[in-house]
Design an enzyme around this catalytic site. Structure first.
Site, PDB file in Angstrom:
ATOM      1  N   SER A 153      23.611  -1.641  45.344  1.00  0.00           N
ATOM      2  CA  SER A 153      22.590  -1.544  46.365  1.00  0.00           C
ATOM      3  C   SER A 153      21.275  -0.937  45.908  1.00  0.00           C
ATOM      4  O   SER A 153      20.258  -1.079  46.586  1.00  0.00           O
ATOM      5  CB  SER A 153      23.125  -0.702  47.522  1.00  0.00           C
ATOM      6  OG  SER A 153      23.355   0.630  47.081  1.00  0.00           O
TER       7      SER A 153
ATOM      8  N   SER B 175      26.795   0.791  42.719  1.00  0.00           N
ATOM      9  CA  SER B 175      25.408   0.578  43.128  1.00  0.00           C
ATOM     10  C   SER B 175      24.349   1.143  42.190  1.00  0.00           C
ATOM     11  O   SER B 175      23.158   0.895  42.376  1.00  0.00           O
ATOM     12  CB  SER B 175      25.169   1.156  44.529  1.00  0.00           C
ATOM     13  OG  SER B 175      25.743   0.318  45.498  1.00  0.00           O
TER      14      SER B 175
ATOM     15  N   LYS C  19      15.279   6.330  45.769  1.00  0.00           N
ATOM     16  CA  LYS C  19      15.938   5.325  46.608  1.00  0.00           C
ATOM     17  C   LYS C  19      15.774   5.771  48.058  1.00  0.00           C
ATOM     18  O   LYS C  19      15.891   6.979  48.354  1.00  0.00           O
ATOM     19  CB  LYS C  19      17.419   5.240  46.223  1.00  0.00           C
ATOM     20  CG  LYS C  19      18.208   4.168  46.968  1.00  0.00           C
ATOM     21  CD  LYS C  19      19.654   4.104  46.454  1.00  0.00           C
ATOM     22  CE  LYS C  19      20.461   3.028  47.175  1.00  0.00           C
ATOM     23  NZ  LYS C  19      21.859   2.939  46.680  1.00  0.00           N
TER      24      LYS C  19
END
Lengths: 114, 487, 478
Positions: free
Chosen positions: B154, B178, B79
């Protein structure tokens, strides 16, 4: 779509319309946070911040007398101490590669008047 | 090309070790899949092709020399919230569009040390603030099951990449859901470990007391393997906990019979989509058949978790993001008139709308006159929620329920009203407030869209939670389903 | 009695003498090239985290114990949020509601010898900010973050100080203390020890405090005194002309000798303190505190009391000699060689030695004149090898040439004449050469005794033992 009250059968105790933040309040928050807002952004945040504050106002329902605030998820742990040892070297050139403006090893900003 | 990409991460690691194929071959194949998917999914912000190929070649040499680690040659993605040395690290923001990290996050360094090969950095909600991956400066991520829909957020880029089998595993972070929410919406497995289990060093902070790094994979067994390498004490993170990391892989097969499962009454309320609820109830039946004992439990303060979260998280974020000021790194506005102008315009132009909204909310709740009513009150409510969990875990081993109220929703459907968006995390936020480990696993489909089952355990019970998830995956095949076009 | 009463509280910032910074492994040395000692943590880079330096904690506890304060079993770091270019993270990590050191006190001695107790509200740990540089940079300000993250202990006094003089006395007391404790080098030019002064005035007898101004960053005792005196006069003038003092932050300009409002701090700050979620509560158990207590040196007040009683010194002399740990140690080294002459040693250390050090701006620990060597000189006074007067000459030679007392005495033939017959011989010669003065003396002009002493000293180049000379001369002249 569902709404919060429906989801948890949670209704605000007070039924008066949500407290609305003024333009001036939004401007002063933005100043404190150093965020330049365009004139079209102000009403957007006025609306959404007012709604968020109304939403989190549900916290008032909780009885929290004698409840200690919890600032860490792991209660009972304490700060670890690091031995006093110098472990870093001078890498300012590498670190300053990301800087917008530098000269003679210094980060530059517009003139600060004290 | 063989069907490598549908192999699990565990199978790929074994295949590499057995020298059935090389890491370079595998990496090439997956890079091609990433390229082919990018226009549709937009799952990646950066693809580190050259470095990936050279790391894969090095991995192949290590494999040949017999000096391989647990993940040698296994391709993964990070990420874009994790700092990667010499590689652009944007956090999905214009603010860091030009930011090249001079160091590796501890998670990145550990996975590198275990031999994993990074293919790139995945797209995400800006500064991890969002539940749909729509707030990225680099455009929204799309759900591989239906590109009109969001993948959740997210960590939507990581979730979409794993769901579309572009990578067998990707790192992610979870501040309010997330990891688990995008795992549910993309039909994959995601674990948010106990707060303090995985180092936060090098993970760009959103809300420090809630943020926790974890991983997204196809299966619980894969998650166990990656987590075992990621987790552990880090002297650079004061909130990292110094307790040994159990072998999560070895613990996967522990028997499930007799497991006491608590069903959260508050999770099965009117807000839960009826079809979602049906899939979750079916999954719970599977657990019953496997020998679990189901009981209903109530956490009376849990309904306040979302409001508590939307005070605490913005408060911490307003302070954490103050360092982005256009002086030492990151975006700087053109021709600042003076210092104030430099700050306000760099931040006003560098941050997107949702980030600004949260910074302002946080600034407000911490400011003089409001601190007690909002921030302190929320931290007290947090204590109540934590106490509810502690009480529940006195009588059950794990808690189970839905991960999300509904399956994936349309891009743009919830962007106009922040509250509606915030409520996506209604079932996941409690675990963040209390710092508990939690996984989401696929448990069926509603109208072709995956549904997630959430399993929450007490602190440091990752082995228990993962083995419970694994037991389900041994008798179901939801986790093997691949979206059309990516099989 | 003046119509106005001055009320002052000081916030003293002492940089702790750790090797590395409070939350990172960067060096704290002064004078490195710009940003050479600014690590990722000090720069507030994305993703980095603070880890607390054990030594900084130990030093703060040491200070707390030395001022008889309660040490907090649990203290908490908080974030103080504001934007400034020398503050990289946009917040300073400090302690707010739960400081490591709770209330304590220090005694100061006023001019009239009265002892006044100054309350210390608290002392807390925090990180220092960087530096903004303006010179030689047209239109821009340069930021050097080498100092950012240097550990500070902020010592906050109660508003118990009533004059600039008291404020200076208190600040000097703290300065002495932190150096005794070896927790701060006390170097004020380099900013290692500095203070903010909260100054207000009120009508004499009034109960309520007046509106205060905070004068920032005073880094010399002289500046503290001048800035406060200026500020007090300014406030009185405002009030007497019917105006009101504005609560604000002011800066002292040493060139103009005045304070002025700081434009950059004009707007009311809302620091939005909250507990730093990156750091856990600092928990100190009694064992740790006792371990630190065991490392405490003899403190200045204790040492001064001991000097007074053990060496029979006046309170003033004992105070001067214990002004620094080095000076006190030097004095005691001298006395150890001459256990029966503590007063002689005190006079020489505070007199000749202090003057010589001052003249060359040297510290007592410079090694220029080791204690054993000074003791060697004093020993020659005691055994009457030389007189006190000659000793001063010997001292000067020892100081400039680095020689021992005996070497100087021998080389210059300064050994005192103690042989009675020899002195009598000289007296006889002097009497023979000065018959007129002899007659006058014998006629009753007693003052001429000094003349004869002078003549004999002149003839012996000052080496005649003064006491013997007096005795013999008196007998001969009679």
């Amino acid at each position: 779509m569902y709404d919060f009250a429906l989801v948890f059968s949670l209704r605000h105790a007070r039924r008066e319309p949500p407290m609305a933040l003024t333009r001036e309040q939004i401007a002063s928050i933005a100043t404190l946070a150093r965020l330049d807002l365009t004139s079209s952004e102000v009403p957007v945040y006025q609306d959404s911040l007012s709604r968020i504050l109304d939403f989190v106002g549900a916290l008032d329902r909780a009885q929290t007398t004698d409840v200690a605030p919890m600032s860490h998820p792991l209660a009972g742990l304490s700060q670890r101490l690091r031995p006093d040892v110098v472990s870093e070297q001078d890498r300012h050139e590498q670190y300053q590669a990301n800087a917008p403006q530098v000269a003679a090893g210094l980060y530059l900003v517009p003139k600060v008047i004290e | 090309m063989s069907g490598w990409h549908t192999d699990t991460l565990t199978q790929l690691a074994a295949g590499l070790r057995a020298r059935k194929f090389s890491s370079v071959e595998l990496v090439r194949a997956l890079l091609a899949r990433i390229d082919a998917s990018q226009a549709t999914l937009n799952a990646f912000i950066s693809v580190t092709r050259e470095q990936a190929l050279s790391d894969a070649a090095a991995a192949d040499r290590a494999l040949a020399a017999g000096s391989a680690g647990a993940l040698t040659g296994v391709p993964i993605a990070h990420k874009d919230i994790f700092c990667t040395q010499g590689v652009r690290t944007t956090c999905g923001s214009r603010m860091l569009d030009n930011f090249v990290s001079p160091y590796d996050a501890t998670v990145v360094a550990r996975l590198k040390a275990a031999g994993a090969v990074m293919l790139g950095k995945t797209n995400m909600d800006e500064f991890a603030m969002g539940s749909s991956s729509e707030t990225s400066f680099y455009g929204p991520v799309r759900n591989p099951w239906n590109p009109q829909l969001v993948p959740g957020g997210s960590s939507g880029g990581s979730a979409a990449a794993v769901a579309a089998r572009l990578v067998p595993g990707a790192t992610a972070t979870d501040t309010g859901g997330s990891i688990r929410q995008p795992a549910a919406l993309c039909g994959i497995t995601g674990i948010k470990p106990t707060y303090g289990r995985v180092s936060r060093y090098g993970m760009i902070a959103f809300a420090s007391s809630l943020d926790q790094g974890g991983v997204l994979t196809a299966t619980a067994a894969d998650a166990a393997l990656v987590l075992r390498e990621m987790a552990g004490f880090d002297a650079n993170d004061s909130t990292s906990v110094d307790t040994p990391v159990p072998d999560y892989v070895a613990a996967l097969e522990q028997p499930l019979a007799g497991l006491k499962v608590g069903l959260l009454r508050e999770f099965f309320d009117q807000g839960l989509d009826a079809h979602n609820e049906q899939r979750v109830r079916e999954a719970l039946k599977v657990y019953e058949q496997l020998g679990a004992r189901l009981t209903e439990v109530s956490l009376p303060n849990l309904p306040l978790s979302v409001p508590a979260y939307y005070v605490v998280a913005p408060a911490e974020c307003s302070s954490n993001l103050a360092r982005f000021d256009g002086v030492r790194f990151g975006y700087r506005c053109e021709k600042p008139r003076d210092l104030r102008d430099l700050y306000s315009r760099s931040r006003g132009e560098g941050f997107g709308a949702e980030v600004k909204r949260r910074i302002m909310t946080g600034t407000y709740v911490l400011s003089a006159g409001y601190y007690d009513a909002y921030y302190l009150k929320a931290q007290r409510v947090r204590q109540l929620i934590n106490a509810d969990f502690t009480r529940a875990f006195a009588s059950v081993d794990v808690l189970m329920g839905p991960t999300t109220p509904t399956p994936a929703f349309a891009i743009g459907a919830k962007t106009s009203d922040p509250i509606t968006m915030y409520l996506n995390d209604i079932y996941t936020i409690g675990a963040n407030l209390a710092g508990l480990p939690a996984v989401s696993i696929p448990c069926g489909f509603v109208q072709g869209l995956p549904v997630g089952l959430q399993i929450v355990g007490p602190h440091f019970s990752e082995a228990r939670v993962l083995s419970a998830a694994h037991a389900f995956q041994r008798v179901t095949d939801w986790h093997t389903r691949v979206p059309q076009g990516y099989a | 009695m003046s119509a106005w009463e001055t009320v002052i509280g000081l916030e003293i910032h002492a940089q702790l003498a750790t090797r590395s910074k409070i939350f990172s492994g960067s060096a704290t040395a002064y004078g490195a090239p710009p940003n050479a000692q600014a690590s990722l943590v000090d720069l507030g880079y994305p993703g980095v985290l603070p880890v607390l330096n054990a030594e900084a904690v130990r030093m703060a506890v040491k200070l707390g114990l030395a001022i008889n304060a309660r040490i907090a079993g649990t203290s908490v770091f908080a974030r103080k949020n504001y934007f400034y270019p020398d503050l990289p993270k946009g917040y300073q990590i400090s302690q707010y509601e739960q400081p490591i050191v709770a209330a304590g006190a220090l005694d100061i001695v006023l001019d009239d010898g009265e002892v006044k107790r100054i309350g210390i509200t608290r002392a807390h740990l925090e990180e220092d900010a960087g530096k903004s540089l303006h010179e030689g940079l047209p239109g821009v300000t340069g930021i050097d973050l080498n100092r950012a993250g240097t550990p500070l202990v902020e010592i906050v006094s109660e508003p118990h100080l009533r004059s600039a003089k008291e404020a200076v006395a208190y600040m000097k007391k703290v300065h002495t203390l932190v150096r005794y404790l070896e927790i701060c080098d006390g170097n004020m030019q380099e900013g290692s020890f500095r203070c903010d002064a909260n100054v207000s005035v009120r009508r004499s007898g009034a109960q309520q405090l007046g509106t205060r101004a905070e004068i920032k960053n005073l880094n010399s005792f002289r500046f503290v005194e001048r800035a406060i005196n200026y500020e007090v006069a300014r406030q009185i003038e405002i009030l007497e002309s019917g105006g009101a003092v504005v609560q604000e932050t002011r800066l002292y300009d040493p060139d103009r000798g005045e304070t002025r409002s700081m434009r950059s701090k004009e707007e009311a700050n809302d620091y939005r303190y909250f507990p730093d979620p990156d750091l856990l509560p600092v928990v100190l158990d009694q064992a740790f505190i006792e371990q630190v207590r065991a490392t405490l040196p003899e403190l200045p007040d204790q040492k001064a009391a001991r000097f007074a009683s053990q060496y029979g010194l006046s309170a003033y002399d004992a105070g001067v000699l214990t002004g620094s740990r080095e000076l006190a140690a030097y004095y005691e080294d001298v006395v150890r060689e001459l256990p029966r002459e503590p007063k002689l040693a005190a006079n020489w250390v505070m007199g000749e030695l202090a003057a010589a050090l001052n003249k060359e701006n040297l510290e007592v620990g410079s090694g220029r004149l080791p204690a054993a060597r000074l003791a060697g000189l004093l020993r020659r006074i005691c055994d009457q090898t030389i007189s006190g007067k000659i000793a001063k000459e010997v001292f000067e030679t020892m100081w400039s040439e680095g020689a021992s007392a005996d070497a100087v005495i021998d080389a210059q033939g300064l050994r005192q004449i103690t042989d009675t017959a020899a002195i009598e011989r000289v007296i006889d010669e002097v009497m023979a050469r000065n018959p007129a003065q002899l007659a006058e003396y014998r006629a009753g002009k007693d003052k001429l005794f000094g003349f004869f002493v002078g003549q004999v000293m002149k003839a012996t180049a000052g080496k005649a033992n003064p006491a013997q000379l007096n005795e013999l001369l008196r007998a001969k002249l009679a």
